[in-house]
Scaffold this motif. Sequence first.
Motif, PDB file in Angstrom:
ATOM      1  N   TYR A   1      28.582-134.079  37.640  1.00 14.33           N
ATOM      2  CA  TYR A   1      28.757-132.809  36.936  1.00 14.33           C
ATOM      3  C   TYR A   1      30.177-132.522  36.477  1.00 14.33           C
ATOM      4  O   TYR A   1      30.433-131.463  35.904  1.00 14.33           O
ATOM      5  CB  TYR A   1      28.250-131.659  37.811  1.00 14.33           C
ATOM      6  CG  TYR A   1      26.773-131.735  38.063  1.00 14.33           C
ATOM      7  CD1 TYR A   1      25.860-131.615  37.021  1.00 14.33           C
ATOM      8  CD2 TYR A   1      26.270-131.958  39.337  1.00 14.33           C
ATOM      9  CE1 TYR A   1      24.494-131.708  37.231  1.00 14.33           C
ATOM     10  CE2 TYR A   1      24.905-132.047  39.567  1.00 14.33           C
ATOM     11  CZ  TYR A   1      24.027-131.915  38.511  1.00 14.33           C
ATOM     12  OH  TYR A   1      22.673-132.012  38.734  1.00 14.33           O
TER      13      TYR A   1
ATOM     14  N   ASN B   1      31.891-133.326  33.971  1.00 15.99           N
ATOM     15  CA  ASN B   1      32.023-132.998  32.555  1.00 15.99           C
ATOM     16  C   ASN B   1      30.978-131.994  32.076  1.00 15.99           C
ATOM     17  O   ASN B   1      30.852-131.744  30.879  1.00 15.99           O
ATOM     18  CB  ASN B   1      31.931-134.267  31.702  1.00 15.99           C
ATOM     19  CG  ASN B   1      33.054-135.238  32.011  1.00 15.99           C
ATOM     20  OD1 ASN B   1      34.198-134.820  32.199  1.00 15.99           O
ATOM     21  ND2 ASN B   1      32.735-136.509  32.096  1.00 15.99           N
ATOM     22  N   ILE B   2      30.201-131.440  33.023  1.00 15.43           N
ATOM     23  CA  ILE B   2      29.108-130.533  32.673  1.00 15.43           C
ATOM     24  C   ILE B   2      29.364-129.123  33.225  1.00 15.43           C
ATOM     25  O   ILE B   2      29.148-128.137  32.531  1.00 15.43           O
ATOM     26  CB  ILE B   2      27.755-131.077  33.189  1.00 15.43           C
ATOM     27  CG1 ILE B   2      27.446-132.445  32.545  1.00 15.43           C
ATOM     28  CG2 ILE B   2      26.629-130.085  32.933  1.00 15.43           C
ATOM     29  CD1 ILE B   2      26.226-133.139  33.126  1.00 15.43           C
TER      30      ILE B   2
ATOM     31  N   ASN C   1      19.790-130.379  34.233  1.00 15.01           N
ATOM     32  CA  ASN C   1      20.738-129.679  33.371  1.00 15.01           C
ATOM     33  C   ASN C   1      20.606-130.223  31.955  1.00 15.01           C
ATOM     34  O   ASN C   1      20.480-131.432  31.750  1.00 15.01           O
ATOM     35  CB  ASN C   1      22.163-129.871  33.907  1.00 15.01           C
ATOM     36  CG  ASN C   1      23.191-129.139  33.088  1.00 15.01           C
ATOM     37  OD1 ASN C   1      23.523-129.545  31.982  1.00 15.01           O
ATOM     38  ND2 ASN C   1      23.705-128.054  33.634  1.00 15.01           N
ATOM     39  N   LYS C   2      20.672-129.329  30.970  1.00 14.35           N
ATOM     40  CA  LYS C   2      20.484-129.737  29.570  1.00 14.35           C
ATOM     41  C   LYS C   2      21.519-130.755  29.103  1.00 14.35           C
ATOM     42  O   LYS C   2      21.257-131.507  28.166  1.00 14.35           O
ATOM     43  CB  LYS C   2      20.497-128.511  28.664  1.00 14.35           C
ATOM     44  CG  LYS C   2      19.246-127.674  28.791  1.00 14.35           C
ATOM     45  CD  LYS C   2      19.281-126.481  27.859  1.00 14.35           C
ATOM     46  CE  LYS C   2      18.038-125.646  28.014  1.00 14.35           C
ATOM     47  NZ  LYS C   2      18.139-124.387  27.253  1.00 14.35           N
ATOM     48  N   ASP C   3      22.666-130.806  29.754  1.00 15.60           N
ATOM     49  CA  ASP C   3      23.709-131.762  29.362  1.00 15.60           C
ATOM     50  C   ASP C   3      23.751-133.006  30.248  1.00 15.60           C
ATOM     51  O   ASP C   3      24.654-133.831  30.117  1.00 15.60           O
ATOM     52  CB  ASP C   3      25.082-131.073  29.387  1.00 15.60           C
ATOM     53  CG  ASP C   3      25.188-129.986  28.330  1.00 15.60           C
ATOM     54  OD1 ASP C   3      24.703-130.207  27.206  1.00 15.60           O
ATOM     55  OD2 ASP C   3      25.744-128.921  28.632  1.00 15.60           O
ATOM     56  N   ASN C   4      22.794-133.145  31.158  1.00 15.95           N
ATOM     57  CA  ASN C   4      22.794-134.263  32.095  1.00 15.95           C
ATOM     58  C   ASN C   4      22.103-135.478  31.462  1.00 15.95           C
ATOM     59  O   ASN C   4      20.923-135.402  31.094  1.00 15.95           O
ATOM     60  CB  ASN C   4      22.079-133.861  33.384  1.00 15.95           C
ATOM     61  CG  ASN C   4      22.248-134.861  34.498  1.00 15.95           C
ATOM     62  OD1 ASN C   4      22.457-136.040  34.261  1.00 15.95           O
ATOM     63  ND2 ASN C   4      22.133-134.394  35.727  1.00 15.95           N
ATOM     64  N   PRO C   5      22.817-136.613  31.344  1.00 13.88           N
ATOM     65  CA  PRO C   5      22.195-137.807  30.756  1.00 13.88           C
ATOM     66  C   PRO C   5      21.025-138.357  31.571  1.00 13.88           C
ATOM     67  O   PRO C   5      20.261-139.186  31.071  1.00 13.88           O
ATOM     68  CB  PRO C   5      23.352-138.815  30.675  1.00 13.88           C
ATOM     69  CG  PRO C   5      24.429-138.280  31.548  1.00 13.88           C
ATOM     70  CD  PRO C   5      24.218-136.812  31.693  1.00 13.88           C
TER      71      PRO C   5
ATOM     72  N   LYS D   1      18.360-136.997  32.062  1.00 17.66           N
ATOM     73  CA  LYS D   1      17.123-136.606  31.373  1.00 17.66           C
ATOM     74  C   LYS D   1      16.469-137.832  30.730  1.00 17.66           C
ATOM     75  O   LYS D   1      15.248-138.000  30.789  1.00 17.66           O
ATOM     76  CB  LYS D   1      17.416-135.546  30.318  1.00 17.66           C
ATOM     77  CG  LYS D   1      16.194-135.137  29.513  1.00 17.66           C
ATOM     78  CD  LYS D   1      16.559-134.082  28.465  1.00 17.66           C
ATOM     79  CE  LYS D   1      15.370-133.697  27.622  1.00 17.66           C
ATOM     80  NZ  LYS D   1      15.274-134.456  26.372  1.00 17.66           N
TER      81      LYS D   1
ATOM     82  N   ASP E   1      21.396-123.985  33.297  1.00 15.60           N
ATOM     83  CA  ASP E   1      20.746-124.058  31.994  1.00 15.60           C
ATOM     84  C   ASP E   1      19.988-125.387  31.965  1.00 15.60           C
ATOM     85  O   ASP E   1      20.584-126.436  31.718  1.00 15.60           O
ATOM     86  CB  ASP E   1      21.808-123.977  30.891  1.00 15.60           C
ATOM     87  CG  ASP E   1      21.206-123.828  29.505  1.00 15.60           C
ATOM     88  OD1 ASP E   1      19.975-123.667  29.382  1.00 15.60           O
ATOM     89  OD2 ASP E   1      21.984-123.879  28.529  1.00 15.60           O
ATOM     90  N   ASP E   2      18.690-125.331  32.244  1.00 16.50           N
ATOM     91  CA  ASP E   2      17.921-126.534  32.553  1.00 16.50           C
ATOM     92  C   ASP E   2      16.720-126.761  31.653  1.00 16.50           C
ATOM     93  O   ASP E   2      16.139-125.835  31.095  1.00 16.50           O
ATOM     94  CB  ASP E   2      17.377-126.454  33.988  1.00 16.50           C
ATOM     95  CG  ASP E   2      18.442-126.556  35.052  1.00 16.50           C
ATOM     96  OD1 ASP E   2      19.599-126.888  34.732  1.00 16.50           O
ATOM     97  OD2 ASP E   2      18.109-126.292  36.231  1.00 16.50           O
TER      98      ASP E   2
END
Length: 164
Positions: free
Chosen positions: A27, A29-30, A125-129, A131, A156-157
């Motif tokens: 996290y 960078n998130i 998390n929407k910015d987590n690679p 996904k 923000d998920d």
Amino acid sequence: MAEFIKVTESDISFVQQLAQKSWNAAYKNILSQAQIEYMLDQMYSTKEISRHLNSENYHYYMIKEEDQVTGFIGFEFHYEPATTKLHRIYLLEDFIGKGLGKKALSFLKEEVADSSDKRIILNVNKDNPAKAVYESQGFSVFEEKVFDIGNGFVMDDYLMEFRF
């Protein structure tokens, strides 16, 4: 070959160390460092992990590869009717991209298949690679949601699911 070792009360401090290391890598960078620390304090306190370990449906396993613990997974059977929730799956930074996450998801699917649950859900998390890893393993987004987690922070998920 990955091994999955059931976590016990005596492993709590080790799980906390794994969480600290893996979260700071995943996290950095998130999320802000303040939010990372807040969430670690909330989600990985000794009291919280102990509560999970004493629940009949909540399970933690350390992920071990070649005699080295590389991360952990935590999930809860019957979180909702016929649904298991994957609450935690984290790898130490040096072990990301080596297929261990996929092995852990396969392990989870086997465990859930042996239960009466027919679905696995998770938040990412929407910015987590990560996904993309979940999608490659058959998970799909069914909702987007922002959760107020207190102290001025939100999650923000994407909410994802896998159906059997």
